[in-house]
Design a protein around this motif. Structure first.
Motif, PDB file in Angstrom:
ATOM      1  N   SER A 182       0.831  -1.198   0.000  1.00 14.21           N
ATOM      2  CA  SER A 182       0.000   0.000   0.000  1.00 14.21           C
ATOM      3  C   SER A 182       0.873   1.258   0.000  1.00 14.21           C
ATOM      4  CB  SER A 182      -0.907   0.004   1.229  1.00 14.21           C
ATOM      5  OG  SER A 182      -1.565   1.251   1.376  1.00 14.21           O
ATOM      6  N   ALA A 183       0.309   2.323  -0.568  1.00 14.59           N
ATOM      7  CA  ALA A 183       1.036   3.597  -0.606  1.00 14.59           C
ATOM      8  C   ALA A 183       1.362   4.104   0.796  1.00 14.59           C
ATOM      9  CB  ALA A 183       0.219   4.644  -1.359  1.00 14.59           C
ATOM     10  N   LEU A 184       0.525   3.758   1.771  1.00 13.42           N
ATOM     11  CA  LEU A 184       0.758   4.192   3.146  1.00 13.42           C
ATOM     12  C   LEU A 184       1.972   3.499   3.762  1.00 13.42           C
ATOM     13  CD1 LEU A 184      -2.933   4.178   4.452  1.00 13.42           C
ATOM     14  CD2 LEU A 184      -1.573   6.160   3.749  1.00 13.42           C
ATOM     15  N   ASP A 185       2.387   2.361   3.192  1.00 10.43           N
ATOM     16  CA  ASP A 185       3.477   1.576   3.773  1.00 10.43           C
ATOM     17  C   ASP A 185       4.757   1.648   2.944  1.00 10.43           C
ATOM     18  OD1 ASP A 185       1.759   0.668   5.807  1.00 10.43           O
ATOM     19  OD2 ASP A 185       0.988  -0.921   4.510  1.00 10.43           O
ATOM     20  N   LEU A 186       4.795   2.489   1.926  1.00 10.79           N
ATOM     21  CA  LEU A 186       5.973   2.558   1.056  1.00 10.79           C
ATOM     22  C   LEU A 186       7.220   2.995   1.814  1.00 10.79           C
ATOM     23  CD1 LEU A 186       4.520   4.125  -2.215  1.00 10.79           C
ATOM     24  CD2 LEU A 186       5.279   1.788  -1.875  1.00 10.79           C
ATOM     25  N   ALA A 187       7.078   4.046   2.636  1.00 10.39           N
ATOM     26  CA  ALA A 187       8.242   4.601   3.323  1.00 10.39           C
ATOM     27  C   ALA A 187       8.886   3.601   4.270  1.00 10.39           C
ATOM     28  CB  ALA A 187       7.844   5.856   4.100  1.00 10.39           C
ATOM     29  N   ALA A 188       8.109   2.650   4.778  1.00 10.51           N
ATOM     30  CA  ALA A 188       8.649   1.660   5.715  1.00 10.51           C
ATOM     31  C   ALA A 188       9.378   0.533   5.009  1.00 10.51           C
ATOM     32  CB  ALA A 188       7.517   1.083   6.571  1.00 10.51           C
ATOM     33  N   ASN A 189       9.387   0.547   3.672  1.00  7.56           N
ATOM     34  CA  ASN A 189       9.982  -0.562   2.918  1.00  7.56           C
ATOM     35  C   ASN A 189      11.024  -0.081   1.907  1.00  7.56           C
ATOM     36  OD1 ASN A 189       8.197  -3.190   3.538  1.00  7.56           O
ATOM     37  ND2 ASN A 189       6.851  -1.415   3.477  1.00  7.56           N
ATOM     38  N   TYR A 190      11.636   1.089   2.130  1.00  7.50           N
ATOM     39  CA  TYR A 190      12.630   1.603   1.192  1.00  7.50           C
ATOM     40  C   TYR A 190      13.825   0.646   1.052  1.00  7.50           C
ATOM     41  CZ  TYR A 190      10.497   6.228   0.678  1.00  7.50           C
ATOM     42  OH  TYR A 190       9.655   7.262   0.361  1.00  7.50           O
ATOM     43  N   LYS A 191      14.292   0.094   2.158  1.00  7.59           N
ATOM     44  CA  LYS A 191      15.450  -0.802   2.116  1.00  7.59           C
ATOM     45  C   LYS A 191      15.126  -2.059   1.322  1.00  7.59           C
ATOM     46  CE  LYS A 191      18.823  -3.148   5.069  1.00  7.59           C
ATOM     47  NZ  LYS A 191      19.257  -3.421   6.464  1.00  7.59           N
ATOM     48  N   GLU A 192      13.945  -2.642   1.564  1.00  7.47           N
ATOM     49  CA  GLU A 192      13.539  -3.838   0.832  1.00  7.47           C
ATOM     50  C   GLU A 192      13.380  -3.532  -0.656  1.00  7.47           C
ATOM     51  OE1 GLU A 192      12.298  -2.761   3.603  1.00  7.47           O
ATOM     52  OE2 GLU A 192      12.716  -4.360   5.052  1.00  7.47           O
ATOM     53  N   PHE A 193      12.836  -2.335  -0.972  1.00 10.48           N
ATOM     54  CA  PHE A 193      12.701  -1.938  -2.366  1.00 10.48           C
ATOM     55  C   PHE A 193      14.075  -1.832  -3.033  1.00 10.48           C
ATOM     56  CE2 PHE A 193       8.332   0.036  -1.677  1.00 10.48           C
ATOM     57  CZ  PHE A 193       7.712  -0.949  -2.402  1.00 10.48           C
ATOM     58  N   GLY A 194      15.055  -1.265  -2.321  1.00 14.17           N
ATOM     59  CA  GLY A 194      16.393  -1.126  -2.888  1.00 14.17           C
ATOM     60  C   GLY A 194      16.994  -2.472  -3.252  1.00 14.17           C
ATOM     61  N   THR A 195      16.824  -3.464  -2.368  1.00 13.55           N
ATOM     62  CA  THR A 195      17.330  -4.815  -2.652  1.00 13.55           C
ATOM     63  C   THR A 195      16.618  -5.415  -3.863  1.00 13.55           C
ATOM     64  OG1 THR A 195      17.794  -5.128  -0.291  1.00 13.55           O
ATOM     65  CG2 THR A 195      17.692  -7.099  -1.674  1.00 13.55           C
ATOM     66  N   LYS A 196      15.310  -5.233  -3.926  1.00 14.51           N
ATOM     67  CA  LYS A 196      14.533  -5.784  -5.039  1.00 14.51           C
ATOM     68  C   LYS A 196      14.894  -5.109  -6.357  1.00 14.51           C
ATOM     69  CE  LYS A 196      11.346  -8.489  -6.674  1.00 14.51           C
ATOM     70  NZ  LYS A 196      11.526  -9.954  -6.677  1.00 14.51           N
ATOM     71  N   ILE A 197      15.126  -3.808  -6.336  1.00 13.07           N
ATOM     72  CA  ILE A 197      15.515  -3.081  -7.551  1.00 13.07           C
ATOM     73  C   ILE A 197      16.857  -3.601  -8.062  1.00 13.07           C
ATOM     74  CG2 ILE A 197      16.201  -0.822  -8.444  1.00 13.07           C
ATOM     75  CD1 ILE A 197      14.209   0.360  -6.374  1.00 13.07           C
ATOM     76  N   THR A 198      17.791  -3.829  -7.140  1.00  9.96           N
ATOM     77  CA  THR A 198      19.096  -4.366  -7.527  1.00  9.96           C
ATOM     78  C   THR A 198      18.950  -5.704  -8.229  1.00  9.96           C
ATOM     79  OG1 THR A 198      20.116  -3.230  -5.638  1.00  9.96           O
ATOM     80  CG2 THR A 198      21.387  -4.989  -6.676  1.00  9.96           C
ATOM     81  N   GLU A 199      18.075  -6.556  -7.704  1.00  9.12           N
ATOM     82  CA  GLU A 199      17.844  -7.857  -8.323  1.00  9.12           C
ATOM     83  C   GLU A 199      17.203  -7.717  -9.706  1.00  9.12           C
ATOM     84  OE1 GLU A 199      15.450  -9.978  -5.570  1.00  9.12           O
ATOM     85  OE2 GLU A 199      17.024 -10.179  -4.054  1.00  9.12           O
TER      86      GLU A 199
END
Length: 358
Positions: A182-199
């Protein structure tokens, strides 16, 4: 051109090295300014965070890791000059050295030029914008030369980042779409997003001999109208248990404004004022009733909070008693193993420090 002039050109043994004084050079071709060719037994020095490509007869003959080497080529001085006579002194046997910088190039910026479409459970279809930084390095120097820089004299960071930015944004889009967060939870998952983007982006980087080592999201922003809706929702959440008081304050302000508004001086304005006063009176009566009901409920909740469960029969008994009035069992006291806080018999977590109760 005479034979003497040909042999007078400098073709002595030489140390070949590259002392990189820049911060953004990926590829550097060693310049042959003081001689015609790289001679046999020349010394090649490759420093840390470098590799050297030895190009012989137009092909990549060898790749040198950091260290010191003696080069073996066909450019032996006498033979080279004799072979160069028909071409006016230009040797038909060519050798070149390309240095590749293999260090990490950090803090490269990326950003979304156009919004990323996202389907959100709370707000429906929304648009996201974001920016951040990423790091990369050359992983396969041979492939990097073939796919990216070719035979350029110098290849810098700015030459490659324009190609890499769209790959990062593509990885951001894939990561957000696959996460379904959810858009409300994006800020709490920046680190996980960074790992996923790298993959997600790694495969595209590997196709040109590069490796994406890190990707950081600094911000993901929502459209202005969505941010306003979030602000309104936050305001309602803050006032949730104070809505009665908030309504009374608004009603009092309305009465004060009505009293000040005496323009017109006719009975119609007075009637409107009386009507508004009646409505406000009813609003006060309703709020008073709601407040009284809330007080009763709060009192019942307080009474219930002053009881605890018997350690033997699990009946609700008054706080502080040492023996259960129902079954007579002695009440054993419990304390937190971390902070020493006194615990209820049915407590699963310490109310003071949050430690799980064994």
């Amino acid at each position: 051109m005479g034979l003497f002039n040909i042999f007078s050109k400098k073709q002595l043994l030489k140390v070949i090295e590259w002392e990189d004084s820049s911060k953004d050079t990926l590829v550097y071709r060693y310049p042959l300014t003081d001689r015609e060719e790289i001679m046999n037994s020349s010394t090649l020095v490759v420093r840390p965070s470098q590799v050297a490509l030895f190009i012989h007869k137009g092909e990549i003959a060898d790749i040198f890791a950091p260290g010191s080497y003696k080069l073996s080529t066909e450019n032996i001085p006498i033979i080279t000059k004799l072979l160069a006579l028909p071409t006016g002194g230009d040797s038909p046997i060519k050798a070149e050295i390309y240095y590749i910088n293999t260090k990490q190039f950090t803090a490269n910026k990326w950003g979304t030029q156009n919004p990323i479409m996202m389907r959100d459970n709370d707000f429906g279809n929304i648009r996201l914008r974001g920016y951040g930084i990423y790091s990369f390095k050359v992983d396969d120097a041979k492939l990097f030369m073939k796919e990216m820089f070719g035979t350029n004299q110098v290849y810098t960071l700015s030459d490659v980042t324009e190609y890499l930015k769209p790959l990062i944004v593509e990885g951001v889009t894939d990561a957000i779409a696959e996460s379904k967060i959810s858009a409300l939870d994006l800020a709490a998952n920046y680190k996980e997003f960074g790992t996923k983007i790298t993959e997600c982006a790694q495969e595209q980087f590997e196709k040109v001999g590069l490796k994406l080592t890190n990707c950081v999201i600094e911000n993901l922003s929502l459209p202005e109208e969505v941010e306003k809706a979030l602000d309104e929702r936050t305001k309602l959440g803050v006032l949730e248990d104070k809505m009665g008081t908030y309504t009374q304050m608004k009603a009092a302000n309305a009465m004060e404004d009505a009293a000040k508004n005496t323009s017109g001086g006719n009975m119609a304005g007075l009637g409107i004022g009386l009507g508004a006063g009646g409505a406000i009176g009813n609003l006060f009566a309703n709020n008073l009733s709601t407040t009284n009901m809330s007080k009763v409920e709060n009192k019942q909740a307080e009474q219930k909070a002053q009881t605890k469960k018997c350690t033997n029969c699990q009946k609700d008994i008054p706080m502080g008693v040492k023996f259960c009035p129902e079954c007579g069992a002695k009440q054993e006291e419990r304390f937190c193993s971390n902070c020493g806080e006194k615990l209820n018999v049915d407590a699963k977590f310490c109310p003071n420090c949050g430690t799980k109760v064994e």
